[in-house]
Every structure is written in C-alpha cells, then in structure tokens.
Design an enzyme around this catalytic site. Structure first.
Site, PDB file in Angstrom:
ATOM      1  N   LYS A  17     113.111  55.399 -58.253  1.00 19.05           N
ATOM      2  CA  LYS A  17     112.607  56.775 -57.544  1.00 19.05           C
ATOM      3  C   LYS A  17     113.740  57.023 -56.274  1.00 19.05           C
ATOM      4  O   LYS A  17     114.327  56.047 -55.759  1.00 19.05           O
ATOM      5  CB  LYS A  17     111.347  56.774 -56.542  1.00 19.05           C
ATOM      6  CG  LYS A  17     110.298  56.621 -57.756  1.00 19.05           C
ATOM      7  CD  LYS A  17     108.841  56.605 -56.827  1.00 19.05           C
ATOM      8  CE  LYS A  17     107.610  56.602 -57.879  1.00 19.05           C
ATOM      9  NZ  LYS A  17     107.362  57.663 -58.611  1.00 19.05           N
ATOM     10  N   ARG A  53     100.240  55.206 -66.808  1.00 18.78           N
ATOM     11  CA  ARG A  53      99.883  55.607 -68.223  1.00 18.78           C
ATOM     12  C   ARG A  53      99.754  54.241 -69.116  1.00 18.78           C
ATOM     13  O   ARG A  53      98.832  54.015 -69.825  1.00 18.78           O
ATOM     14  CB  ARG A  53     100.502  56.605 -68.909  1.00 18.78           C
ATOM     15  CG  ARG A  53     101.768  56.430 -69.501  1.00 18.78           C
ATOM     16  CD  ARG A  53     102.636  57.607 -69.487  1.00 18.78           C
ATOM     17  NE  ARG A  53     102.594  58.392 -68.291  1.00 18.78           N
ATOM     18  CZ  ARG A  53     103.496  59.640 -68.279  1.00 18.78           C
ATOM     19  NH1 ARG A  53     103.905  60.003 -69.427  1.00 18.78           N
ATOM     20  NH2 ARG A  53     103.463  60.077 -66.972  1.00 18.78           N
TER      21      ARG A  53
END
Length: 498
Positions: A275, A349
């Site tokens: 990130k 996920r």
C-alpha cells in the site's frame, strides 16, 4: 475510560444533585415531575431558550450555568423534538448528548428520565444509560501525559431518575452489550505491535470466564485442515496466524447454532502489492470484523442469551517478507478450490474463504454472517453511513436491515449475480482473488459466496463503519465497535428461545 462512568437508577422523585439534565419537546413543554423539580426555574428555561434560540429540536441542548432557584450547579435541557417522531435510537443519542456535557475531573449528574407526556419507559431509560457509557468511552491507555480538559467526564457519578423500577434490572443485560461494544473498540484501537494474531487469540480466550468454549487453531492445525488461502496471507509475517472458534451454548443441546465470522487482519501492509505510505497506520484496524465477533460473543454470553452461537475469526498479519505470497501464486483453499493471487492486498477474502468453509462444514449453522473491513470500494459506493450487505437469503437480509434501523447500525443491500461472478474466473485456477476496479465490493462478495456451501449467508463490508467513521453522539472513538449492537439485536429479535 468509560468504566469510570458510574450509572445508577433512582426514583423519579429523588432530589437532584450536581448537574441536572431534563428533557423538553419542540414546544419547550416539560414533564410533570420535571416541572415540579424545577419549580420557579421553569420560567428561567423559557427565558434562556429565547435568548439562545433553543427550539427543543431532537438532540439540541440548552446549558444554563448556576441556575437560580434550582439546587444544581448547571441545568441542561435536552430537546426531544416532536413526540410522534421519537425512535428507539433517539434515547441512545440523548444519553450521548448528556455525557458530552460532563466537565473535566470529577462530576455528579442527575438525569430526569421523563418526557413531556410522562416518565420514560424502562427500555427508553436503559437506552439513555447505554448512550451515556458509549459516549464516555476513551482509548487513552498509552498517554502518559494529558492536556488540560482531556480528563473530561472520566470520573462521573450519574443518577438516572426513572419512573419504572425495572430499568435497573434491564440495564444489567443492556450493559453487557455496551461492554461488548467497548471490547470491540479496544481491539480496533490497539496498536499492531501490541495486538498481533497470537495476542488477539489470547484475548478471545478470556471469554472462557463467561462460559464460552474457545478453540485456537495454530498453523500446524490449519495446515492439517488444508487452509491454504488463509495461511498464504500470513506466510510473510514473523507473527504466526491463528483461527479462533468460540462457542456459546445457551439453547438446547444439539440445536443448530447461528454463526458469525470475522476478518482479523491485525495489520495489512498490502503484502508484495504494498500500500502507499499515507494512512497505512490505519491498517491496524483491518481486524474490525474479528473485533466485532469477539465483542458480540462477550455480549451474548454475559447476558446469557438463550441461543447457540459460534463465532469464528481468522487472524493474520499481511507483510512483505522474502517468504511472502506473490502475485501469480496459486493457493488451494480448505474447500479444495484453487485461487490465483492477482493482488496480495486483496487478502481479507482469502482469510474469510477458509474460515467460512470451516464453519459451513464443521458447524452446519442455521446461517452465517461475516463481517470484514474488506474494500475501499464500499466507501465509494455508500460512504460511512451504511455497511454494505450482500446475501443469498432474503429473509436473513430483511432481518439485518430491520435490526440496522432499530440499532442505528445501518446496512444497505448490494447486488450479487452471475454476471459479476464471472469477473473472478481465472484462466489458471478456479478463481482469482480480485475482479478489477469496477464493482470491487461486489466481486469480493461473489468470491466469498463460493465458500458458503449454500448455507444462508450475509456478508457485511464494514470498511467505512468500523474504523475512522465520523464521530457521533454515542461514539467519539476512532474504532466504533460497529456490528455488536446490530447483531445482538438480530439474535434477540429472531433467534433466541423465548
């Protein structure tokens, strides 16, 4: 900390002490016990309201210092608005507004739990008390020096004057739910060097004191189960991953439980798909879903909910080590389905995939609700007012929407469908872990749906509501504890044995 806020219940006729808080409607009308307590000072309220342009709007407050004719250091009048428009959530807000008026240091406060048409019901008074505690919460354990005013209201003795003597008993149960919210807030607010997977699992283990059965799966146990999706996320960290299974048996033995699953990425760098540096510190809150599940299990067990419940959380740290997962890797999930890793920052996920499958197969619940700070896309779609909800079951979805409106922790249903599902098909594996920019929160939900095995299921994307959400009348903290009150309400309304 809000633990220093002491809330007690006294009869409505009790002489007030300290700061006095009363309620009026949008016509400045006061209740009979309130008018009696104020005596001649009722006229003072009208004059002060006129001078301050106070109209009694819901949640507005009129603060009168050293009021003449009243044995109170301050008189605070909180507007309740139109009587016909009052909702259950408003009373939480009223408690929060009252707590916001507590001064620095030690204070006493008396709140007359009365509306213009008479005493508040037990439920309404309990909501005011809950709002007081939720608003008073602070996370300041790492501050060694406090500035002037930062101790505001931290030591308060509050008397809630009620007309219904059952309110004190009712607050005992509601107080456990508040404790669950505070527990979730604490977990989200903790720094990542303190709260890593093993420590998170240890804290979840403290629920054993309430009669919750807690099982912790270490890396070896997860390898044996074939949890390759979850383990792939954590393989770049020196902090080993954990899965925690919590069980509360409050109903008949053998009755199928309800199940709640939480994403617990204790820190998310994005992994190899790292990130940007800006605001990366916020990724300590990427375990907001797991925090909610632990807080919820605390609430249900402490109030001895008559329901069988399983809470399951996957705890990992996503780091860019030399052993970290790479874009292009293919992992095999516990379900046997293979996943091509397109972006290592689509990691939550992968964690949920294995935990959902574990719960579906090992627990066989009535339904599963998962919570995850999953996508920035949900904030683009819904902002920070609603969590995104995706579901394969209309009844469960409708019940969650209703619980959201009642609790104030709102959800908004988003679409699922085969057209979205094909976006995550992979040319090299059974699926890929991201479907691209468009519909990002939807394709993430489609991914999760491949691991629920036809169990009634709802996915709550709480990226906009669990951390860094706007401050409200009942939350001034970075970590909101979102979901605990929502899901406690869902269980209480529909799944507890009466």
């Amino acid at each position: 900390m809000s633990d220093a806020i002491k809330v007690g219940f006294v009869p409505l006729s009790t002489a007030p002490r300290g700061i006095l808080v009363v309620f009026c409607d949008d016509g400045l009308k006061l209740g009979p016990a309130t008018a009696k307590a104020l005596g001649g000072a009722a006229d003072l309220v009208k004059r002060a309201a006129s001078a301050a342009a106070f109209k009694g709007k819901s949640g507005a407050a009129l603060d009168i210092l050293a009021p003449e004719g009243v044995k109170a250091t301050r008189l605070i009048v909180i507007g309740a608005g139109k009587a016909a428009s009052l909702k259950a959530n408003d009373f939480l807000k009223f408690g929060g507004v009252a707590a916001s008026k507590l001064p620095a240091g030690t204070a006493a406060m008396t709140i007359l739990a009365e509306l213009p048409d008479g005493a508040m019901t037990s439920e309404q008074a309990v909501a005011v008390a809950s709002g007081l505690r939720l608003r008073a919460y602070k996370f300041d354990r790492y501050k060694t020096k406090k500035k002037d005013g930062e101790e505001g209201g931290s030591r308060a003795d509050i008397s809630l004057a009620v007309g219904d003597a059952t309110a004190a008993k009712a607050f005992a149960a509601a107080g456990h739910v508040v404790d669950g919210v505070i527990m979730a807030r604490d977990l989200v607010n903790e720094p990542p060097n303190v709260l890593f997977p093993e420590e998170f699992a240890r804290r979840a283990g403290q629920l054993r004191k309430l009669g919750v059965k807690v099982e912790v799966l270490d890396v070896k146990a997860m390898q044996k189960l074939g949890m390759g999706a979850l383990l792939g996320v954590g393989q770049g960290s020196t902090r080993p991953s954990r899965t925690v299974i919590m069980r509360w048996d409050g109903a008949k033995k053998g009755e199928a439980p309800v199940a709640f699953v939480g994403k617990g990425v204790c820190f998310d760098t994005g992994g190899i798909s790292i990130k940007p540096a800006g605001s990366m510190e916020d990724m300590k809150g990427d375990m907001g879903g797991a925090a909610c599940v632990v807080g919820l299990m605390h609430a249900l067990a402490a109030r001895k909910a008559k329901v069988n419940v399983v809470g399951a959380i996957g705890l990992v740290e996503n780091m860019p080590d030399g052993n970290a997962q790479r874009p292009g890797d293919i992992v095999t999930s516990m379900s046997g389905q293979t996943i091509e890793i397109i972006n290592t920052d689509a990691e939550g996920r992968l964690v949920l995939a294995d935990v959902l499958w574990y719960v579906a197969k090992k627990v066989k619940p009535k339904f599963m609700v998962d919570l995850a700070t999953l996508t920035g896309a949900i904030m683009v779609a819904l902002g920070t007012e609603h969590a995104g909800m995706f579901s394969n079951n209309d009844e469960l979805a409708d019940r969650l929407i209703a619980a959201g409106l009642e609790s104030g922790e709102k959800v908004w249903r988003m679409p699922l469908g085969p057209e979205y599902d094909k976006l995550i098909d992979s040319q090299f594996a059974d699926m890929k872990n991201t479907g691209g920019r468009h519909g990002g929160s939807i394709t993430a939900a489609q991914f999760l749906q491949r691991f629920v095995d036809d169990v009634p299921w709802a996915h709550l994307d709480i990226a906009g509501t669990a951390m860094g959400a706007p401050k409200t009348d009942i939350n001034q903290s970075w970590g909101s504890g979102y979901g605990v009150r929502l899901l406690d309400r869902l269980v209480a309304d529909h799944y507890e044995r009466k």
